[in-house]
Design a protein around this motif. Structure first.
Motif, PDB file in Angstrom:
ATOM      1  N   ILE A  93       0.876  -1.168   0.000  1.00 46.94           N
ATOM      2  CA  ILE A  93       0.000   0.000   0.000  1.00 46.94           C
ATOM      3  C   ILE A  93       0.912   1.216   0.000  1.00 46.94           C
ATOM      4  CG2 ILE A  93      -1.863   1.206   1.187  1.00 46.94           C
ATOM      5  CD1 ILE A  93      -2.652  -1.451   2.444  1.00 46.94           C
ATOM      6  N   LEU A  94       0.852   1.984  -1.062  1.00 48.59           N
ATOM      7  CA  LEU A  94       1.842   3.020  -1.345  1.00 48.59           C
ATOM      8  C   LEU A  94       1.534   4.307  -0.581  1.00 48.59           C
ATOM      9  CD1 LEU A  94       1.972   2.475  -5.215  1.00 48.59           C
ATOM     10  CD2 LEU A  94       3.255   1.255  -3.415  1.00 48.59           C
ATOM     11  N   HIS A  95       2.523   4.775   0.168  1.00 45.99           N
ATOM     12  CA  HIS A  95       2.380   6.003   0.936  1.00 45.99           C
ATOM     13  C   HIS A  95       3.580   6.903   0.660  1.00 45.99           C
ATOM     14  CE1 HIS A  95      -0.827   4.173   3.363  1.00 45.99           C
ATOM     15  NE2 HIS A  95      -0.044   3.118   3.508  1.00 45.99           N
ATOM     16  N   GLY A  96       3.403   8.169   0.915  1.00 48.03           N
ATOM     17  CA  GLY A  96       4.541   9.083   0.834  1.00 48.03           C
ATOM     18  C   GLY A  96       4.716   9.691  -0.536  1.00 48.03           C
ATOM     19  N   GLY A  97       4.692  11.025  -0.586  1.00 49.14           N
ATOM     20  CA  GLY A  97       4.792  11.712  -1.866  1.00 49.14           C
ATOM     21  C   GLY A  97       6.152  11.601  -2.521  1.00 49.14           C
ATOM     22  N   ASN A  98       7.152  11.054  -1.797  1.00 46.62           N
ATOM     23  CA  ASN A  98       8.498  10.980  -2.349  1.00 46.62           C
ATOM     24  C   ASN A  98       8.828   9.603  -2.923  1.00 46.62           C
ATOM     25  OD1 ASN A  98      10.742  12.583  -2.915  1.00 46.62           O
ATOM     26  ND2 ASN A  98      11.875  11.871  -1.145  1.00 46.62           N
ATOM     27  N   LEU A  99       7.843   8.718  -3.043  1.00 46.43           N
ATOM     28  CA  LEU A  99       8.105   7.395  -3.612  1.00 46.43           C
ATOM     29  C   LEU A  99       8.641   7.452  -5.048  1.00 46.43           C
ATOM     30  CD1 LEU A  99       5.381   4.870  -2.351  1.00 46.43           C
ATOM     31  CD2 LEU A  99       7.858   4.567  -2.309  1.00 46.43           C
ATOM     32  N   PRO A 100       8.210   8.399  -5.890  1.00 48.97           N
ATOM     33  CA  PRO A 100       8.805   8.467  -7.230  1.00 48.97           C
ATOM     34  C   PRO A 100      10.332   8.605  -7.199  1.00 48.97           C
ATOM     35  CG  PRO A 100       6.808   9.753  -7.196  1.00 48.97           C
ATOM     36  CD  PRO A 100       7.065   9.333  -5.772  1.00 48.97           C
ATOM     37  N   ASN A 101      10.860   9.329  -6.203  1.00 54.73           N
ATOM     38  CA  ASN A 101      12.316   9.443  -6.083  1.00 54.73           C
ATOM     39  C   ASN A 101      12.946   8.118  -5.676  1.00 54.73           C
ATOM     40  OD1 ASN A 101      12.393  12.118  -6.828  1.00 54.73           O
ATOM     41  ND2 ASN A 101      12.296  12.893  -4.741  1.00 54.73           N
ATOM     42  N   ARG A 102      12.223   7.331  -4.874  1.00 53.32           N
ATOM     43  CA  ARG A 102      12.729   6.004  -4.502  1.00 53.32           C
ATOM     44  C   ARG A 102      12.792   5.107  -5.734  1.00 53.32           C
ATOM     45  NH1 ARG A 102      15.864   3.927  -0.765  1.00 53.32           N
ATOM     46  NH2 ARG A 102      14.734   5.032   0.889  1.00 53.32           N
ATOM     47  N   LEU A 103      11.817   5.201  -6.613  1.00 53.37           N
ATOM     48  CA  LEU A 103      11.851   4.422  -7.860  1.00 53.37           C
ATOM     49  C   LEU A 103      13.102   4.754  -8.663  1.00 53.37           C
ATOM     50  CD1 LEU A 103       8.134   4.770  -9.077  1.00 53.37           C
ATOM     51  CD2 LEU A 103       9.158   2.802  -7.928  1.00 53.37           C
ATOM     52  N   ALA A 104      13.444   6.037  -8.685  1.00 51.74           N
ATOM     53  CA  ALA A 104      14.608   6.471  -9.464  1.00 51.74           C
ATOM     54  C   ALA A 104      15.921   6.073  -8.807  1.00 51.74           C
ATOM     55  CB  ALA A 104      14.548   7.987  -9.656  1.00 51.74           C
ATOM     56  N   SER A 105      15.976   6.109  -7.472  1.00 47.54           N
ATOM     57  CA  SER A 105      17.243   5.854  -6.782  1.00 47.54           C
ATOM     58  C   SER A 105      17.522   4.368  -6.566  1.00 47.54           C
ATOM     59  CB  SER A 105      17.266   6.588  -5.434  1.00 47.54           C
ATOM     60  OG  SER A 105      16.213   6.146  -4.598  1.00 47.54           O
ATOM     61  N   ASN A 106      16.475   3.529  -6.500  1.00 41.53           N
ATOM     62  CA  ASN A 106      16.659   2.080  -6.309  1.00 41.53           C
ATOM     63  C   ASN A 106      15.801   1.295  -7.303  1.00 41.53           C
ATOM     64  OD1 ASN A 106      16.790   3.180  -3.122  1.00 41.53           O
ATOM     65  ND2 ASN A 106      18.427   1.788  -3.729  1.00 41.53           N
ATOM     66  N   PRO A 107      16.048   1.462  -8.604  1.00 40.48           N
ATOM     67  CA  PRO A 107      15.151   0.864  -9.598  1.00 40.48           C
ATOM     68  C   PRO A 107      15.090  -0.659  -9.538  1.00 40.48           C
ATOM     69  CG  PRO A 107      17.142   1.738 -10.635  1.00 40.48           C
ATOM     70  CD  PRO A 107      17.146   2.231  -9.222  1.00 40.48           C
ATOM     71  N   LYS A 108      16.214  -1.334  -9.335  1.00 37.59           N
ATOM     72  CA  LYS A 108      16.214  -2.796  -9.332  1.00 37.59           C
ATOM     73  C   LYS A 108      15.452  -3.358  -8.137  1.00 37.59           C
ATOM     74  CE  LYS A 108      20.482  -3.389 -12.001  1.00 37.59           C
ATOM     75  NZ  LYS A 108      21.865  -3.953 -11.989  1.00 37.59           N
ATOM     76  N   LEU A 109      15.696  -2.772  -6.966  1.00 35.36           N
ATOM     77  CA  LEU A 109      14.996  -3.231  -5.773  1.00 35.36           C
ATOM     78  C   LEU A 109      13.505  -2.929  -5.867  1.00 35.36           C
ATOM     79  CD1 LEU A 109      17.479  -2.246  -2.911  1.00 35.36           C
ATOM     80  CD2 LEU A 109      17.206  -4.449  -4.064  1.00 35.36           C
ATOM     81  N   CYS A 110      13.179  -1.783  -6.433  1.00 40.11           N
ATOM     82  CA  CYS A 110      11.769  -1.421  -6.598  1.00 40.11           C
ATOM     83  C   CYS A 110      11.061  -2.378  -7.548  1.00 40.11           C
ATOM     84  CB  CYS A 110      11.645   0.019  -7.093  1.00 40.11           C
ATOM     85  SG  CYS A 110      11.979   1.256  -5.809  1.00 40.11           S
TER      86      CYS A 110
END
Length: 334
Positions: A93-110
């Protein structure tokens, strides 16, 4: 049907309730057997407790995992991979407005976390848009919900500069901006007041108090209040302000609308996907205190326009009543 729900259950430690407690309670009332983890205050003990919970309840039909963009991202990642190893369907369940940055910084883990999920649930079209742009297709939107019958909608005829701010005190929520707004507002409205409700998260409460003292401003810092306490307090206020740097779909804004308060918010993260400027709220640029003050003056000086904006906001939030949202969860889980 048993559902294992993993998230930060920290309300007994003075932190605001998160979705694991609110949605978890609602799903229990809808007839699911909900087991939830973890209330451990120490973060290392909390992740261990969650992992042990998965092993203990590996017969669960689903594992729901509250997923954030900061350090709690690692909780979600580790729990998802254990659930995947055990063959349990898991739902971030996706929370936090900064998740798009997490996608960019950890693409493989995401990709490992989100591509292998049974489905990803986004409370906003904002995160759904960014996840699909990233290439993650298994995302559905189920909004955050409130129970509208729990809130007393107050119809206001006039709007005075009595502001209320409700959030945890953390740097990402920019509480010092609220002080700047009050400082500017009192130059024209000396009677303006500000109440700030919420627990401290990262030391920002003391920083904000010291900042207010620099301007000799009297601010009502209440600390953490229960929902009943702060919604009762809100009846004596006329404008809700939200100053965050990052956000998704803050429940406090939905609650403010349900109470009949006009909302002035920074235009960040998922907020422009939730609110429409001058239709059901007022949106300002991040950190733009002067612009926020301008729209607060509009609320005060144009009460008829403000009343119409509140009416449109009330229609919008009616679609987020638990009675409506419950059916979306039932369709997913059953």
């Amino acid at each position: 049907m048993k559902i294992l729900y993993l998230g930060n259950k920290l309300s007994k430690h003075g932190i605001n309730k998160t979705t694991v407690e609110t949605l978890g309670e609602n799903l229990s009332q809808s007839g699911f057997e909900v087991v939830s983890y973890s209330s451990k205050k120490n973060s290392l003990l909390r992740i261990l407790d969650m992992l042990l919970g998965i092993l203990k309840h590996k017969n669960a039909a689903y594992v729901l995992i509250d997923t954030y963009s900061t350090s709690a991202f690692w909780f979600a990642f580790l729990c998802s991979q254990l659930a995947r190893l055990l063959g349990i369907k898991y739902i971030p369940i996706l929370h936090g407005g900064n998740l798009p940055n997490r996608l960019a910084s950890n693409p493989k883990l995401c990709k490992l976390l989100f591509d292998n999920a049974y489905v990803n649930v986004s409370p906003s079209e904002y995160l759904k848009f960014h996840f699909e742009k990233f290439g993650i297709a298994n995302v559905i939107c189920i909004p955050n919900a409130i129970t509208l019958s729990d809130y007393s909608f107050k119809e206001r005829q006039i709007f005075t500069p009595h502001l209320i701010w409700v959030r945890a005190f953390a740097e990402i929520y920019h509480p010092k901006m609220a002080i700047d707004v009050l400082h500017l507002l009192q130059k024209k409205y000396p009677e303006a007041t500000l109440t700030m409700v919420g627990p401290d998260k990262d030391g920002s409460l003391e920083t904000t108090k010291n900042y207010a003292n620099q301007f000799n401003l009297k601010v009502n810092f209440t600390g953490k209040l229960s929902k009943k306490e702060w919604t009762n307090l809100a009846q004596n206020h006329n404008i809700f302000i939200n100053t965050t740097h990052f956000d998704n779909t803050p429940v406090s804004i939905l609650e403010a609308i349900a109470l009949g308060l006009p909302v002035v918010s920074t235009n960040v993260g998922g907020l422009p996907f939730l609110l429409t400027h001058q239709k059901n709220a007022f949106l300002v640029n991040d950190s733009d205190s002067s612009e926020m003050v301008h729209h607060i003056e509009t609320i005060i000086n144009l009460p008829n326009q403000t009343t119409e904006i509140i009416s449109q906001a009330k229609k919008m939030v009616s679609n987020m009543d638990w009675k409506v949202v419950e059916n979306q969860w039932l369709n997913l889980l059953r």
